[in-house]
Design a protein around this motif. Sequence first.
Motif, mmCIF file in Angstrom:
data_model
loop_
_atom_site.group_PDB
_atom_site.id
_atom_site.type_symbol
_atom_site.label_atom_id
_atom_site.label_comp_id
_atom_site.label_asym_id
_atom_site.label_seq_id
_atom_site.Cartn_x
_atom_site.Cartn_y
_atom_site.Cartn_z
ATOM 1 N N GLN A 215 0.832 -1.202 0.000
ATOM 2 C CA GLN A 215 0.000 0.000 0.000
ATOM 3 C C GLN A 215 0.872 1.259 0.000
ATOM 4 O O GLN A 215 0.589 2.236 -0.712
ATOM 5 N N GLU A 217 3.874 1.527 -1.194
ATOM 6 C CA GLU A 217 4.487 1.656 -2.519
ATOM 7 C C GLU A 217 3.516 2.285 -3.512
ATOM 8 O O GLU A 217 3.907 3.099 -4.360
ATOM 9 N N THR A 218 2.243 1.923 -3.392
ATOM 10 C CA THR A 218 1.235 2.544 -4.253
ATOM 11 C C THR A 218 1.143 4.041 -3.985
ATOM 12 O O THR A 218 1.063 4.857 -4.911
ATOM 13 N N LEU A 219 1.165 4.422 -2.721
ATOM 14 C CA LEU A 219 1.094 5.839 -2.366
ATOM 15 C C LEU A 219 2.296 6.605 -2.904
ATOM 16 O O LEU A 219 2.172 7.731 -3.386
ATOM 17 N N TYR A 220 3.475 5.989 -2.821
ATOM 18 C CA TYR A 220 4.678 6.644 -3.336
ATOM 19 C C TYR A 220 4.629 6.815 -4.863
ATOM 20 O O TYR A 220 5.237 7.731 -5.410
ATOM 21 N N SER A 221 3.913 5.926 -5.538
ATOM 22 C CA SER A 221 3.912 5.956 -7.003
ATOM 23 C C SER A 221 2.966 7.002 -7.580
ATOM 24 O O SER A 221 2.950 7.237 -8.785
ATOM 25 N N ILE A 222 2.158 7.619 -6.724
ATOM 26 C CA ILE A 222 1.161 8.592 -7.188
ATOM 27 C C ILE A 222 1.608 10.004 -6.831
ATOM 28 O O ILE A 222 2.063 10.267 -5.711
ATOM 29 N N ASP A 223 1.488 10.878 -7.775
ATOM 30 C CA ASP A 223 1.860 12.280 -7.546
ATOM 31 C C ASP A 223 0.699 12.992 -6.848
ATOM 32 O O ASP A 223 -0.336 13.273 -7.464
ATOM 33 N N LEU A 224 0.856 13.250 -5.574
ATOM 34 C CA LEU A 224 -0.204 13.852 -4.768
ATOM 35 C C LEU A 224 0.133 15.303 -4.457
ATOM 36 O O LEU A 224 1.267 15.623 -4.061
ATOM 37 N N LEU A 236 -8.701 6.027 -2.399
ATOM 38 C CA LEU A 236 -7.597 5.602 -3.255
ATOM 39 C C LEU A 236 -7.237 4.138 -3.059
ATOM 40 O O LEU A 236 -6.956 3.417 -4.022
#
Length: 439
Positions: A215, A217-224, A236
């Motif tokens: 989870q 890693e998914t957060l890191y992969s998204i430009d927020l 998300l």
Amino acid sequence: MADLFAPDDLPGADVPADTAPLADRLRPRTLADVVGQEHLTGPDGAIGRMVAAGRLSSIILWGPPGTGKTTTARLLADAVGMRFAPISAVFSGVADLKKLFATAKEHARRGEKTLLFVDEIHRFNRAQQDGFLPFVEDGTVTLVGATTENPSFELNAALLSRAQVLILRRLDAAALEQLLDRAEALTGRPVPIDAAAREALVASADGDGRFLLNQVETLYSIDLAQPLDPAGLSALLHRRVAVYDKDREGHYNLISALHKSLRGSDPQAALYYLARMLTAGEEPLYVLRRLVRFATEDIGLADPQAVVQCLAAKDAYDFLGSPEGELAIVQACLYCATAPKSNAGYMAMKASFKSARDTGSLMPPMNIVNAPTKLMKQVGYGKNYQYDHDAAEGFSGANYWPEEMTPQTFYTPTERGFEARIAERIAHWDRLRAERGGQ
């Protein structure tokens, strides 16, 4: 062979460190780095003592997914200087095991000991499990098995007698927070969520470290643009689906917890375990069958309406279906939890069944058996029968027990609920029986 941290020789281990999955990059390098299992890996833990002694016995690692079973086995081999030979029961058969044992024998001749790690060991059948025994006994391999299922149910007694079962705990909030801290230290970036969302993220992992890191890693992969709050995090990411196999230990643990919460008259806890089962996909009719059983075993005549409520809930669920019909199950659960309790009927059943088995085929007294033929009347069948409705108070006080048997007391009602009135009736009849010369 999926686990929180994969062994070096498994697919994916050769991926460059900067592009490897986060869980792979964060895998522990020593037993001291394993989080959440200090009761085993610490100086006073079973694994800690084995490592300190430099001798490893065969063990079964039992715990939920994502708690580090494979990691622990690999690091154990490193810690005691053993060769690590992994195999998965999902993908392997007898031929693979024979090759592993033959290779282990060759290494043993050169003085090198082998730790045979068997992932999902419960998936090997009983005969295959027996195949491990001679190689464990002669020291060809030291067996370390990993399983998410209760070894008592899934593994041979012979295998269990040769291995120590060690229980890995689901990762608590503190252990999961350690993983988040390590992820942030490795990447040099904070997880892009606020404090409340961080707490929600930890809760959503349900004790599974691998899931948590995936989870993250998914957060890191998204430009927020800004850190997520709990609502944004929920939109998300998905929660981890609760671990629940309807024919495995989790199923029996929760139904036991539900039954005992009902017995303990705790409607709040009972609702919690009921919800745990239904939201995990348990068959509602199974829960209803258990509620009916509870109503007869633990409530009985203290509240005769309990079983009626449970059966009515079953009819309502059949009529409405899900999810509307689940409210009827909740109502039955609450009724049972708040009803007066008595197991007097259940105990009476056990005692009377035992007596029936012990006494065999004793003949009832002649006065209470039917005499449908002239011959039976001539030999005394039905002689001197007293029709209770013709007696004062509708009670004759006659003897109904076989002549060879002393009257027994199987059912002793409690003073709770409706049974208090039943107890009064029985006491009244006992007094009349004594007055009228009966038993």
